[in-house]
Design an enzyme around this catalytic site. Sequence first.
Site, short mmCIF file in Angstrom:
data_model
loop_
_atom_site.label_atom_id
_atom_site.label_comp_id
_atom_site.label_asym_id
_atom_site.label_seq_id
_atom_site.Cartn_x
_atom_site.Cartn_y
_atom_site.Cartn_z
N ARG A 69 0.83 -1.21 0.00
CA ARG A 69 0.00 0.00 0.00
C ARG A 69 0.86 1.26 0.00
NH1 ARG A 69 -3.50 2.67 4.48
NH2 ARG A 69 -5.10 3.74 3.25
N HIS A 73 0.49 4.45 -2.51
CA HIS A 73 0.28 5.83 -2.07
C HIS A 73 1.46 6.73 -2.44
CE1 HIS A 73 -3.27 5.43 0.96
NE2 HIS A 73 -3.40 4.58 -0.04
N ASN A 101 -3.58 8.98 4.53
CA ASN A 101 -2.38 8.34 5.10
C ASN A 101 -2.34 8.39 6.62
OD1 ASN A 101 -1.39 7.87 2.53
ND2 ASN A 101 -0.20 9.78 2.47
N HIS A 200 -6.32 -5.86 -2.21
CA HIS A 200 -7.14 -6.01 -1.01
C HIS A 200 -7.46 -7.47 -0.71
CE1 HIS A 200 -8.69 -1.53 -1.05
NE2 HIS A 200 -7.40 -1.64 -0.77
#
Length: 325
Positions: A69, A73, A101, A200
């Site tokens: 992740r 990001h 975040n 996910h």
Amino acid sequence: MATTTFSSYNKMAMALALVLLAVLMAPASSAHLSPNFYHKSCPKLLSLVRAGVRSAVAKEARMGASLLRLHFHDCFVNGCDGSILLDDTPTFLGEQTAAPNNRSVRGFNVIASIKEKIEKICPDVVSCADILTLSARDSVVALGGPSWKVKLGRRDSKTASFSDVSGAIPPQTSTLPTLINRFSTKGLSPKDLVALSGAHTIGKARCLFFKNRIYNETNIDKSFAKERQRNCPRNGGDENRSPFDFRTPNLFNNNYYKNLVEKKALLRSDQVLHDGGSTDSLVELYSHDSAAFESDFVAAMIKMGDIEPLIGLQGEIRKVCSRPN
Ligand code: HEM
Ligand SMILES: *[C@@H]1O[C@H](CO)[C@@H](O)[C@H](O)[C@H]1NC(C)=O
Ligand SMILES: *[C@@H]1O[C@H](CO)[C@@H](O)[C@H](O)[C@H]1NC(C)=O
């Protein structure tokens, strides 16, 4: 005969010219990235990152999810430039406390410790952005997912932007058109969106992000909603975590898509990928064809890793990932 030969030569020349043109017009940036970038300058790089990720994931399986992740990001906010790794400085507010975040992204210590080991054997050579990209791949592998060659040669940003985060990372309340739109801004297709969302299949989300879904939404399996409510009360419990994939939470596989087909997605932004819209058929394909999922996921990860890298003399090679030199 002669005319045929002439015209087929002509066609070949045309085709060659087109290929050349395509090569010249390709974005210079990603064309400069190459799996062999540190081949001579840091031959131990790949094994060092792999060892660092393996030991972190052995300690805590979820760390693999967190590192994957972190890379996402990083890439979505002004490119894969390690900007998310920068702490706030007196001159700029970094990305770590921006809404998507804040108290959510993690794994900074793992990247810092891998970087430290790399600096000892090849100082000032390997970017934090590349270490993060490799760590994302190695995390997927460590949790049983596919492997691929990671293109390298990204450089690190000298700055980060708090204010650019929320416009780039889509919220979990997004509709399908919003998700498609946010991904297309980054050069990623709806197929890339569906494949990358398969991330996910690992990791966890906090109650505050799925509370509304499990109490209010109707496109959700009732027993699944009830089960999730046990650890996510109507009032409070916002920080309680649930795995995205309740079947195999620490294995990288295609169960995520099986969940979506059964209306057992944890987030609204997961379920919209299979809710009567244009991406339903792809979700169904991935739910029963894990090879198709894996190969599309790999292709999409490589595309995501190509987002606006700093190259050549742009940016810098940070000595410490959390601050500019
Ligand atoms: C499509 C839009 C996406 C949305 C709206 C979204 C949203 C979220 C949210 C809300 C969380 C939970 C955060 C928390 O509870 O603190 C999460 C976790 C996670 N996301 Fe996404 N995400 C998206 C796409 C992606 C992509 C493209 C990847 C990677 C390729 C990814 C990888 C992950 C992982 C692995 C976790 C678990 C992290 C952990 O357990 O530490 N997500 N995401
Ligand atoms: C981030 O979280 C901290 C701790 O809960 C909070 O005090 C702060 O206001 C949050 N920052 C932003 C920008 O939301
Ligand atoms: C359900 O929806 C109502 C009406 O929009 C809202 O007031 C309430 O907070 C929601 N419940 C949860 C648990 O999110």
